[in-house]
Motif scaffolding. Structure first.
Motif, short mmCIF file in Angstrom:
data_model
loop_
_atom_site.label_atom_id
_atom_site.label_comp_id
_atom_site.label_asym_id
_atom_site.label_seq_id
_atom_site.Cartn_x
_atom_site.Cartn_y
_atom_site.Cartn_z
N LYS A 131 48.10 50.07 39.73
CA LYS A 131 48.22 51.24 38.88
C LYS A 131 47.12 52.23 39.24
O LYS A 131 45.95 51.85 39.34
N PRO A 132 47.48 53.50 39.46
CA PRO A 132 46.44 54.48 39.81
C PRO A 132 45.44 54.63 38.67
O PRO A 132 45.82 54.68 37.50
N GLN A 133 44.19 54.71 39.01
CA GLN A 133 43.12 54.85 38.03
C GLN A 133 42.52 56.25 38.14
O GLN A 133 42.35 56.77 39.24
N GLN A 187 39.84 59.06 38.52
CA GLN A 187 38.55 59.11 39.21
C GLN A 187 37.64 60.10 38.46
O GLN A 187 38.13 61.05 37.84
N PRO A 188 36.33 59.88 38.53
CA PRO A 188 35.41 60.77 37.80
C PRO A 188 35.53 62.24 38.22
O PRO A 188 35.33 63.13 37.39
N ASP A 189 35.91 62.50 39.47
CA ASP A 189 35.99 63.89 39.94
C ASP A 189 37.40 64.47 39.82
O ASP A 189 37.64 65.59 40.30
N ASP A 190 38.34 63.76 39.19
CA ASP A 190 39.69 64.31 38.98
C ASP A 190 39.62 65.51 38.04
O ASP A 190 38.87 65.52 37.07
#
Length: 74
Positions: free
Chosen positions: A29-31, A33-36
């Motif tokens: 499952k895609p998680q 990311q802090p920079d999204d």
């Protein structure tokens, strides 16, 4: 009892025909990311609670349900 068995058989046939289900190893499952990039849903949907998204020439409707869930339809 026969109806339940029949419904299970129909479900199994329909899911075996589903080509959208990945075959082989399960995909993780895609998680996030802090920079999204993030955008508040109220900002995205506006006061109407819905927005049309154009992607590759196709139009998709993203809307909020009465229960507060998001639904994306083509």
């Amino acid at each position: 009892m026969i109806i339940i068995v029949t419904l299970i058989a129909i479900f199994n046939i329909m899911t075996s025909l589903d080509t959208t289900v990945p075959r082989g190893p399960l995909m993780p499952k895609p998680q996030p990311q802090p920079d999204d990039r993030r955008i508040d849903s109220k900002t995205l949907l506006g006061p109407e609670g819905r927005v049309i998204i154009e992607h590759d020439g196709q139009h998709y409707l993203l809307r909020q349900t009465h229960a507060g869930k998001l639904i994306l339809t083509k």
